[in-house]
Motif scaffolding. Structure first.
Motif, PDB file in Angstrom:
ATOM      1  N   MET A   1       0.853  -1.191   0.000  1.00 41.82           N
ATOM      2  CA  MET A   1       0.000   0.000   0.000  1.00 41.82           C
ATOM      3  C   MET A   1       0.888   1.240   0.000  1.00 41.82           C
ATOM      4  SD  MET A   1      -2.945   0.992   2.750  1.00 41.82           S
ATOM      5  CE  MET A   1      -3.679  -0.616   2.575  1.00 41.82           C
ATOM      6  N   ALA A   2       0.618   2.159  -0.907  1.00 41.18           N
ATOM      7  CA  ALA A   2       1.468   3.338  -1.032  1.00 41.18           C
ATOM      8  C   ALA A   2       1.259   4.287   0.130  1.00 41.18           C
ATOM      9  CB  ALA A   2       1.164   4.067  -2.344  1.00 41.18           C
ATOM     10  N   LEU A   3       2.323   4.981   0.502  1.00 44.72           N
ATOM     11  CA  LEU A   3       2.206   6.011   1.516  1.00 44.72           C
ATOM     12  C   LEU A   3       1.547   7.236   0.915  1.00 44.72           C
ATOM     13  CD1 LEU A   3       5.722   5.725   3.178  1.00 44.72           C
ATOM     14  CD2 LEU A   3       3.553   4.814   4.022  1.00 44.72           C
ATOM     15  N   LEU A   4       0.958   8.049   1.762  1.00 44.04           N
ATOM     16  CA  LEU A   4       0.299   9.264   1.306  1.00 44.04           C
ATOM     17  C   LEU A   4       1.298  10.162   0.604  1.00 44.04           C
ATOM     18  CD1 LEU A   4      -2.077  11.233   1.230  1.00 44.04           C
ATOM     19  CD2 LEU A   4      -1.374  12.041   3.481  1.00 44.04           C
ATOM     20  N   GLU A   5       0.961  10.551  -0.618  1.00 42.60           N
ATOM     21  CA  GLU A   5       1.821  11.434  -1.386  1.00 42.60           C
ATOM     22  C   GLU A   5       1.196  12.814  -1.408  1.00 42.60           C
ATOM     23  OE1 GLU A   5       2.487   9.788  -5.189  1.00 42.60           O
ATOM     24  OE2 GLU A   5       3.056   7.838  -4.398  1.00 42.60           O
ATOM     25  N   ARG A   6       1.615  13.640  -0.506  1.00 41.69           N
ATOM     26  CA  ARG A   6       1.054  14.984  -0.442  1.00 41.69           C
ATOM     27  C   ARG A   6       1.696  15.838  -1.520  1.00 41.69           C
ATOM     28  NH1 ARG A   6      -2.150  17.733   2.846  1.00 41.69           N
ATOM     29  NH2 ARG A   6      -1.918  19.974   3.009  1.00 41.69           N
ATOM     30  N   VAL A   7       0.869  16.602  -2.209  1.00 42.79           N
ATOM     31  CA  VAL A   7       1.353  17.454  -3.282  1.00 42.79           C
ATOM     32  C   VAL A   7       2.324  18.483  -2.719  1.00 42.79           C
ATOM     33  CG1 VAL A   7       0.668  19.192  -4.957  1.00 42.79           C
ATOM     34  CG2 VAL A   7      -0.738  17.156  -4.625  1.00 42.79           C
ATOM     35  N   PRO A   8       3.499  18.662  -3.356  1.00 41.06           N
ATOM     36  CA  PRO A   8       4.450  19.658  -2.867  1.00 41.06           C
ATOM     37  C   PRO A   8       3.808  21.036  -2.801  1.00 41.06           C
ATOM     38  CG  PRO A   8       5.422  18.295  -4.591  1.00 41.06           C
ATOM     39  CD  PRO A   8       3.974  17.955  -4.540  1.00 41.06           C
ATOM     40  N   GLN A   9       3.992  21.716  -1.685  1.00 41.60           N
ATOM     41  CA  GLN A   9       3.399  23.037  -1.502  1.00 41.60           C
ATOM     42  C   GLN A   9       4.452  24.107  -1.757  1.00 41.60           C
ATOM     43  OE1 GLN A   9      -0.047  23.554  -0.662  1.00 41.60           O
ATOM     44  NE2 GLN A   9       0.098  21.459  -1.418  1.00 41.60           N
ATOM     45  N   LEU A  10       4.152  25.001  -2.670  1.00 41.67           N
ATOM     46  CA  LEU A  10       5.051  26.089  -2.983  1.00 41.67           C
ATOM     47  C   LEU A  10       4.473  27.391  -2.451  1.00 41.67           C
ATOM     48  CD1 LEU A  10       5.837  25.172  -6.687  1.00 41.67           C
ATOM     49  CD2 LEU A  10       7.118  24.544  -4.654  1.00 41.67           C
ATOM     50  N   ALA A  11       5.334  28.351  -2.243  1.00 37.14           N
ATOM     51  CA  ALA A  11       4.870  29.646  -1.761  1.00 37.14           C
ATOM     52  C   ALA A  11       3.968  30.292  -2.806  1.00 37.14           C
ATOM     53  CB  ALA A  11       6.070  30.546  -1.484  1.00 37.14           C
ATOM     54  N   PRO A  12       2.848  30.879  -2.377  1.00 38.94           N
ATOM     55  CA  PRO A  12       1.962  31.544  -3.331  1.00 38.94           C
ATOM     56  C   PRO A  12       2.719  32.621  -4.101  1.00 38.94           C
ATOM     57  CG  PRO A  12       0.915  31.351  -1.182  1.00 38.94           C
ATOM     58  CD  PRO A  12       2.349  30.958  -1.002  1.00 38.94           C
ATOM     59  N   ALA A  13       2.358  32.771  -5.352  1.00 38.36           N
ATOM     60  CA  ALA A  13       3.042  33.760  -6.185  1.00 38.36           C
ATOM     61  C   ALA A  13       2.017  34.603  -6.920  1.00 38.36           C
ATOM     62  CB  ALA A  13       3.960  33.066  -7.188  1.00 38.36           C
ATOM     63  N   ALA A  14       2.429  35.804  -7.282  1.00 37.10           N
ATOM     64  CA  ALA A  14       1.562  36.667  -8.079  1.00 37.10           C
ATOM     65  C   ALA A  14       1.409  36.058  -9.466  1.00 37.10           C
ATOM     66  CB  ALA A  14       2.170  38.057  -8.168  1.00 37.10           C
ATOM     67  N   THR A  15       0.393  36.503 -10.180  1.00 39.00           N
ATOM     68  CA  THR A  15       0.165  36.005 -11.530  1.00 39.00           C
ATOM     69  C   THR A  15       1.428  36.179 -12.361  1.00 39.00           C
ATOM     70  OG1 THR A  15      -2.160  36.569 -11.396  1.00 39.00           O
ATOM     71  CG2 THR A  15      -1.237  36.243 -13.591  1.00 39.00           C
ATOM     72  N   SER A  16       1.842  35.136 -13.038  1.00 35.58           N
ATOM     73  CA  SER A  16       3.078  35.185 -13.813  1.00 35.58           C
ATOM     74  C   SER A  16       2.902  34.415 -15.107  1.00 35.58           C
ATOM     75  CB  SER A  16       4.236  34.586 -13.010  1.00 35.58           C
ATOM     76  OG  SER A  16       4.059  33.188 -12.875  1.00 35.58           O
ATOM     77  N   SER A  17       3.908  34.529 -15.970  1.00 32.22           N
ATOM     78  CA  SER A  17       3.860  33.824 -17.250  1.00 32.22           C
ATOM     79  C   SER A  17       3.870  32.318 -17.049  1.00 32.22           C
ATOM     80  CB  SER A  17       5.049  34.242 -18.119  1.00 32.22           C
ATOM     81  OG  SER A  17       6.274  33.960 -17.460  1.00 32.22           O
ATOM     82  N   ALA A  18       4.372  31.860 -15.900  1.00 27.69           N
ATOM     83  CA  ALA A  18       4.406  30.421 -15.634  1.00 27.69           C
ATOM     84  C   ALA A  18       3.003  29.840 -15.533  1.00 27.69           C
ATOM     85  CB  ALA A  18       5.180  30.143 -14.347  1.00 27.69           C
ATOM     86  N   GLU A  19       2.024  30.684 -15.165  1.00 23.01           N
ATOM     87  CA  GLU A  19       0.653  30.202 -15.035  1.00 23.01           C
ATOM     88  C   GLU A  19      -0.072  30.121 -16.377  1.00 23.01           C
ATOM     89  OE1 GLU A  19      -0.583  31.879 -10.623  1.00 23.01           O
ATOM     90  OE2 GLU A  19      -0.701  33.236 -12.350  1.00 23.01           O
ATOM     91  N   ALA A  20       0.472  30.802 -17.386  1.00 23.51           N
ATOM     92  CA  ALA A  20      -0.227  30.927 -18.666  1.00 23.51           C
ATOM     93  C   ALA A  20      -0.621  29.592 -19.296  1.00 23.51           C
ATOM     94  CB  ALA A  20       0.619  31.749 -19.635  1.00 23.51           C
ATOM     95  N   PRO A  21       0.251  28.558 -19.266  1.00 20.42           N
ATOM     96  CA  PRO A  21      -0.138  27.303 -19.919  1.00 20.42           C
ATOM     97  C   PRO A  21      -1.160  26.485 -19.131  1.00 20.42           C
ATOM     98  CG  PRO A  21       2.271  27.492 -19.668  1.00 20.42           C
ATOM     99  CD  PRO A  21       1.640  28.505 -18.784  1.00 20.42           C
TER     100      PRO A  21
END
Length: 349
Positions: free
Chosen positions: A1-21
């Motif tokens: 049985m797999a261990l819980l894989e919690r999604v990596p949490q990153l610091a919130p960021a302002a709207t950026s080009s990285a969000e565009a896709p």
């Protein structure tokens, strides 16, 4: 049985080009491509492992909107006596603390028998294919000045620099060859930094009842944490650079199935999608150069790859990667001319 894989949490960021896709957040279960039963089982598996979790915590792990989608799933589970509300740290529904009921434990065990995946909800294969096509490496172009600037740390003749430009812009395959220590691997790694823009990759893909894990923290560099406007099942990442060497086998170029978790792992070329895959020390792999290049014939010719699921089914995925072979040997000493014709750019370094 797999261990819980919690999604990596990153610091919130302002709207950026990285969000565009990134795709917009789904507002209904139908828009996720998943069934209510699948999401419900995912919730139960999380609670089975954690013991308890707030609605907000469940939404963070599953990466689906709480008010639009997950709240309805939790209400369904509560009505079916599969979960119970233990308490709350506030008035908002997001603060309700859920625990799994005895009946829910039985269903969770049945879900784990199917697969041990616990983490962000997967996307569909069709959604993955469409997204890869939309952010294809083939649409990128670099200039000679950009190449010269990026490779200033290496002493390279201008002829080599001018050959690299068309090779990169082709988005196809490159054969770098020359004596040891001439910077072949460094060139390949630098190529990835010249590929402008970011892409998004899913944490996992669902094909029927089969799961494929795509996002790999050891291979992918997340750029920003998506906010509630976006579908958080996708991760904005820098265009990948994946390097493999003498350890590469033919089996590594297909889906790897874990018998314990019953989850597939994406192969190297799929993890490198939208970026660069370097086959370093080509000719020193356990599989012969002919066998490896034979595996690449269809992807190089048609820009698609065929992968095999554990149940024997074949799936078609885009082959959208700049494939770089680096070797100390001459190309003609490794493979015959028919294979070499499929590798358009052969550059001596």
């Amino acid at each position: 049985m797999a261990l819980l894989e919690r999604v990596p949490q990153l610091a919130p960021a302002a709207t950026s080009s990285a969000e565009a896709p990134a795709p917009i957040a789904p507002v209904a279960i139908e828009e996720t491509g998943l069934t209510q039963a699948f999401i419900a089982d995912l919730v139960l598996k999380i609670l089975y492992q954690k013991g308890q979790a707030t609605a907000a915590e469940l939404a963070d792990v599953i990466c689906l909107p709480l008010p639009k989608i997950l709240q309805g799933i939790l209400e369904f589970l509560k009505t079916e006596h599969l979960v119970e509300v233990k308490g709350s740290s506030g008035m908002a529904a997001a603060t309700y603390v859920y625990v799994i009921a005895t009946k829910g434990q039985e269903r969770a065990r049945e879900a784990f028998a199917k697969n041990g995946y616990v983490g962000a909800a997967p996307v569909t294969l069709a959604a993955y294919v469409n997204r890869v096509r939309a952010q294809t490496i083939g649409s990128l172009q670099v200039t000679f000045d950009e190449i010269r600037k990026a490779l200033t740390h290496l002493v390279l003749p201008e002829k080599t620099l001018r050959q690299l430009g068309p090779a990169i812009n082709s988005g196809r395959s490159i054969f770098l060859f020359g004596p040891p220590g001439t910077g072949k691997s460094s060139i390949a790694e630098t190529l990835a930094t010249m590929l402008r823009g970011s892409i998004v990759l899913p944490y996992a893909i669902l094909v029927g009842q089969q799961l494929i894990r795509v996002f790999d923290p050891s291979r992918h560099r997340p750029l920003v944490a998506l906010d509630a406007r976006f579908d958080r099942r996708w991760v904005p990442v820098a265009r990948p650079f994946v390097e493999v060497g003498g350890e590469l086998t033919l089996e590594d170029l297909d889906l790897t199935f874990d018998e314990n978790s019953k989850v597939h792992e994406a192969p190297f070329q799929m993890k490198a999608s939208g970026g660069v895959l370097l086959i370093d020390d080509f000719g020193r792999q356990r599989a012969s150069p002919e066998m490896l290049l034979n595996r690449w014939i269809v992807p190089l010719d048609r820009d698609v790859d065929f992968l095999t699921l554990s149940d024997g089914r074949k799936i078609e995925v885009p082959f959208d990667v700049l494939l770089v072979f680096a070797t100390n040997r001459t190309p003609s000493s490794l493979v015959d001319e028919a294979f070499l014709r499929r590798i358009q750019y052969k550059i001596e370094v």
